[in-house]
Motif scaffolding. Structure first.
Motif, PDB file in Angstrom:
ATOM      1  N   ARG A 263      43.712   0.471  36.602  1.00 42.98           N
ATOM      2  CA  ARG A 263      43.536   0.861  35.167  1.00 42.98           C
ATOM      3  C   ARG A 263      43.873   2.458  35.197  1.00 42.98           C
ATOM      4  N   SER A 264      43.660   3.330  36.355  1.00 46.76           N
ATOM      5  CA  SER A 264      43.704   4.664  36.465  1.00 46.76           C
ATOM      6  C   SER A 264      45.346   4.852  36.381  1.00 46.76           C
TER       7      SER A 264
ATOM      8  N   ALA B  37      47.498   3.130  35.311  1.00 47.57           N
ATOM      9  CA  ALA B  37      48.246   2.742  34.046  1.00 47.57           C
ATOM     10  C   ALA B  37      48.092   3.601  32.923  1.00 47.57           C
ATOM     11  N   LEU B  38      46.886   4.595  33.044  1.00 49.60           N
ATOM     12  CA  LEU B  38      46.793   5.691  32.115  1.00 49.60           C
ATOM     13  C   LEU B  38      47.675   7.067  32.308  1.00 49.60           C
ATOM     14  N   ALA B  39      48.089   6.980  33.824  1.00 46.28           N
ATOM     15  CA  ALA B  39      48.617   8.515  33.916  1.00 46.28           C
ATOM     16  C   ALA B  39      50.270   8.137  34.006  1.00 46.28           C
TER      17      ALA B  39
ATOM     18  N   GLU C 269      37.067  -1.714  30.168  1.00 45.90           N
ATOM     19  CA  GLU C 269      36.909  -0.841  31.352  1.00 45.90           C
ATOM     20  C   GLU C 269      38.300   0.190  31.180  1.00 45.90           C
ATOM     21  N   GLN C 270      39.196  -0.283  30.565  1.00 46.74           N
ATOM     22  CA  GLN C 270      40.169   0.455  30.503  1.00 46.74           C
ATOM     23  C   GLN C 270      39.949   1.847  29.808  1.00 46.74           C
TER      24      GLN C 270
ATOM     25  N   THR D  12      37.693   4.024  31.642  1.00 47.46           N
ATOM     26  CA  THR D  12      38.287   4.547  32.820  1.00 47.46           C
ATOM     27  C   THR D  12      39.174   5.868  32.145  1.00 47.46           C
ATOM     28  N   ALA D  13      39.865   5.614  31.049  1.00 50.45           N
ATOM     29  CA  ALA D  13      40.341   6.801  30.504  1.00 50.45           C
ATOM     30  C   ALA D  13      39.585   8.173  30.149  1.00 50.45           C
TER      31      ALA D  13
ATOM     32  N   LEU E 186      38.778   9.535  33.504  1.00 47.49           N
ATOM     33  CA  LEU E 186      39.545  10.392  34.057  1.00 47.49           C
ATOM     34  C   LEU E 186      40.015  11.888  33.308  1.00 47.49           C
TER      35      LEU E 186
ATOM     36  N   CYS F 227      49.926  14.086  28.613  1.00 50.10           N
ATOM     37  CA  CYS F 227      48.524  13.275  28.212  1.00 50.10           C
ATOM     38  C   CYS F 227      48.675  11.792  29.380  1.00 50.10           C
ATOM     39  N   LEU F 228      47.311  11.603  29.471  1.00 50.08           N
ATOM     40  CA  LEU F 228      47.093  10.330  29.802  1.00 50.08           C
ATOM     41  C   LEU F 228      47.202   9.345  28.558  1.00 50.08           C
ATOM     42  N   HIS F 229      47.741   8.182  28.924  1.00 46.44           N
ATOM     43  CA  HIS F 229      48.223   7.400  27.795  1.00 46.44           C
ATOM     44  C   HIS F 229      47.505   6.360  27.632  1.00 46.44           C
ATOM     45  N   LEU F 230      46.557   5.994  26.618  1.00 45.41           N
ATOM     46  CA  LEU F 230      45.798   4.820  26.419  1.00 45.41           C
ATOM     47  C   LEU F 230      46.209   4.077  25.200  1.00 45.41           C
TER      48      LEU F 230
END
Lengths: 500, 307
Positions: free
Chosen positions: A44-45, A47-49, B21-22, B25-26, B29, B203-206
């Motif tokens: 998940r982590s 996948a964000l970065a 959860e995703q 988590t974003a 982080l 950016c972090l991409h959600l």
């Protein structure tokens, strides 16, 4: 562990997820924060970065599962021996695991009887042998082999983590990442086995088989089983490496080829790939041209409005007002011959034009083989592929008649052609010796801004047989040979430059 | 409270934001890495809500910048208070004479004026806009840049500096950095156009998709607690089926919540084709969609009721 992440990012890049250095650093700090322990959290982590579009996320998911598959197995096995042992039985090396009871005794006492029982149930004839091993653990065949061959020791240690590590190390040593085509899989499997010390192990096994002592023979058998198991593992490893690294390399080669190949020769199974290439090309062109739009947007100073809005500042001009330019979008008319021979070209050109929706002026499209009809609406209502399929189905029958088609066009919408319109005609100009009606084309030519004729045939056959290209090309601003994606890209690129 | 992603999720749920959860988590982080989060997804899945809830969760002020075409730095970062400047020049006209007394020639006067510095372009005359305000917030804040895809390309470039370094450069004053704690930045986008790579890179991409059945049920439970459980199950089932159809705009979570509220208001206990037909306009926003779905209503309702 950082090496792992770099390798993973390399694999991602290979799978066409664009990962910049900055994002790599982000991924590192994310990993530092969450660690490698929780696989789901790690996924998940990252996948964000790393991935930044929905498509990339999908690729990322697949890539992650493939890349970290090996590690997951070893991790879960360490955590609890029983379930994964059962899993391995299913894979067909139950005996290897079952027999390992002796070596594992001290650390995982409770799990070994369970797995042994399983092994017994499956392979009755070996029962005595395994019981024998169980009965005399003090003879310690494992300890004996430890002194002889390194690979044997490693195998008898029964630690999958160690083994998988050794496999990856050996893989690195033989540069498994250079793997290019699938026929190399066997070669790399062998190389890795060699690198891990297969020769030595083979010698040892041969020696043990000839040995007189029962425990040593037993060890030889055990080692043989484990060698097969290891081969299986290595093959899996190579397979994964192949999927991660080579698959795309091969694909890139294929893409490169497909860009240059004549579109009528494209096999049906490559259509999907071609479609993807078209989208990719279109996207590149779109981003290339998206910026230019803004340049024209800022208009001139709007003096009255500026004065009016600055009245409150005592007439001092602080706040400038601009005349906004109203962009009257020019139009593109695409007229496509969709009869048998040219249908494929029409397919890809339409695909190209409509993939460019964002930056392209409004496209109206017409299809004909003998009669011409507008298909714009089809494209508005359906997905591009479906619309194309429908167009081809409905209009492809019948023998080509350019004269009729032009006449139809004149009747339908010649009035709407003005000096901002670009007309693109795609066809081979083979008119079956019918009346070419070049005068209608002339009329179109005079009204529009540009008339571009794309002919899929090579220039030297433009005059041959029933081709009317010579007559028609007099009334074209531009007549081009266009039969591969590369040509198409060039033409559309130029089009974007001139129409907007 | 932010030790693990799971803890963050619990906290968000305590604020009635039920999430996967995703998403948790974003936020986790973003908080620990000090990174902006770019949130994409179909409209109505709770992108803006996430930023709001995060602000509530950390008890931080929320500063919101709504993007639109033509948004520029004067509206996003700062502007000079022209009126005040003018007023002061008028008032100070007389003082000017005293200052310039005894000055010989034009050059000397200008030199004297220079000694007073650029008073008119100092902080007192500056009107901070959302981005600058967010940087100056002493205890940190949550900065929501909403629908960034609606703004122009140029504006994206304008954002890059604040996203990567938490600072903005103002030519007359210099660089303004985040005071102590950098703001938590959330950007939302409806994907009406592709954002630039430079922006995405920072950016972090959600990506927030439509929720699955279980999650959506929990969301409805949290948002509309008074709804009977059986109706809730049917309603979510119906919506999930509906999303599978070919619609111009599929119903999002916000529509599901509205519909749940509507049904509660109508005191309904279970879905019924007529009831659904009458309230279809709550979940579907295009006449075309409503007409297309009408025929399917009995089948879908049946499916949902039976489970």
């Amino acid at each position: 562990m950082d090496r792992t992440l770099t390798n993973f990012i390399h694999a991602l890049r290979n799978a066409e997820v664009r990962v910049s250095t900055a994002e790599t650093l982000d991924a590192f700090s994310a990993v530092q924060l969450v660690g490698y322990r929780d696989r789901a959290l790690l996924k998940r982590s990252l996948a964000l970065a790393l991935p930044k579009t929905a498509d990339e996320k999908e690729t990322f998911d697949a890539c992650f599962d493939q890349f970290f598959a090996f590690r997951e197995v070893s991790g879960s096995r360490q955590a609890n021996g029983v379930p994964s042992d059962a899993g391995e039985d299913a894979q067909g090396d139950g005996e290897g695991e079952g027999g390992a009871g002796g070596g594992r005794q001290d650390s995982e006492q409770p799990s070994s009887p369970a797995s042994d029982r399983q092994g017994n149930r499956k392979r009755k004839p070996r029962t005595t042998l395994q019981d024998g091993e169980e009965a005399e653990p003090d003879l310690g065949p494992g300890e004996m082999s430890a002194s002889t061959s390194t690979l044997g020791t490693l195998l008898m240690q029964d630690s999958k983590v160690e083994i998988s590590l050794a496999v990856s190390t050996a893989g690195e040593a033989v540069n498994v990442r250079d793997i290019q085509i699938f026929t190399q899989k066997g070669l790399y499997t062998r190389r890795i086995m060699d690198e891990m010390g297969l020769a030595e192990l083979n010698r040892e096994i041969a020696d043990l088989r000839d040995s007189a002592a029962v425990p040593e023979r037993r060890l030889g058998q055990e080692l043989r089983r484990r060698r097969e198991w290891l081969r299986e593992q290595v093959r899996d490893y190579v397979e994964r490496q192949f999927l991660l690294h080579a698959d795309v390399t091969g694909r890139r080669l294929r893409e490169e080829l497909l860009r240059k190949v004549k579109l009528s020769n494209v096999e049906h199974r490559s259509f999907r790939l071609i479609q993807e290439i078209v989208y990719k090309m279109a996207k590149r062109l779109a981003t290339l041209h998206a910026r230019r739009k803004k340049v024209h947007k800022k208009g001139h100073l709007h003096v009255p409005r500026t004065l009016r809005s600055n009245m409150s500042y005592d007439g001092a001009i602080f706040d400038l007002r601009w005349r906004s330019v109203k962009i009257d979008r020019p139009r593109v008319f695409a007229i496509c011959d969709v009869s048998g021979s040219v249908a494929n070209y029409a397919r890809f050109m339409l695909m190209f034009l409509y993939s460019l929706e964002e930056v392209m002026p409004k496209v109206r499209s017409f299809a004909f083989s003998s009669d011409l009809a507008e298909v714009t609406e089809l494209f508005e209502r359906n997905r591009i592929e479906d619309a194309i399929a429908k167009t081809l189905r409905d209009y492809a029958g019948g023998s080509t008649d350019y004269g009729q088609a032009f006449a139809d066009f004149k009747r339908l919408c010649l009035d709407e052609v003005d000096n901002r319109t670009t007309i693109i005609i795609l066809g081979d100009a083979r008119n079956n010796y019918g009346d070419p009606k070049a005068e209608v084309l002339k009329e179109m030519y005079e009204r529009c801004k540009r008339l571009i004729w794309l002919n899929p045939e090579a220039r030297n056959s433009w005059q041959v047989g029933d081709a009317e290209m010579r007559r028609y090309s007099a009334y074209c601003h531009q007549a081009e040979e266009c039969n591969s994606l590369m040509h198409l890209e060039r033409v559309v690129g130029n089009l974007l430059k001139t129409v907007r | 409270m932010t030790a693990t992603a799971e803890a963050v999720r619990g906290r968000l749920e305590a604020h009635r934001y039920i999430c996967s959860e995703q998403i948790a988590t974003a936020v986790y982080l973003a908080y620990h890495l000090h990174k902006p989060v770019l949130i994409e997804g179909p409209p109505g899945v709770g992108k803006t809500e996430l930023a709001k809830t995060t602000a509530a969760m950390f008890a931080l002020p929320l500063i919101r910048l709504q993007c639109y075409e033509g948004l520029d730095e004067a509206k996003a970062i700062y502007e000079w208070k022209y009126g005040k400047q003018l007023l002061y020049t008028q008032v100070l006209k007389e003082t000017l004479e005293e200052v310039l007394q005894g000055a010989k020639g034009f050059a000397e006067s200008v030199t004297r004026l220079h000694e007073f510095g650029d008073i008119f372009f100092s902080e007192e005359f500056m009107e901070p806009r959302p981005l600058l305000k967010a940087l100056r917030e002493r205890d940190g804040c949550v900065l929501l840049i909403d629908e960034v895809d609606k703004a122009d390309h140029e504006f994206e470039s304008l954002l890059l500096e604040i996203l990567s370094d938490y600072q903005v450069s103002i030519p007359e004053i210099g660089t303004v950095k985040a005071v102590t704690e950098p703001p938590m930045v959330f950007l939302t986008s409806n994907n009406s156009r592709e954002l630039s790579d430079a922006l995405k890179r920072r950016c972090l991409h959600l990506y927030i998709p439509f929720p699955d059945t279980a999650l959506e049920q929990r969301i409805i439970q949290a948002r509309v607690p008074e709804i009977p459980p059986e109706l809730r199950r049917q309603l979510v089932q119906f919506i999930q089926e509906l999303r599978g159809l070919d619609l111009k705009k599929a119903p999002a979570i916000s529509e599901t919540i509205d519909w749940a509220r509507t049904l509660v208001l109508l005191h309904s206990e279970a879905l019924h084709p007529d009831l659904v037909r009458e309230t279809l306009n709550v979940i579907l926003k295009f006449q075309e969609d409503i007409e297309n779905v009408q025929a399917e209503v009995p089948i879908l309702t049946n499916k949902a009721v039976k489970g």
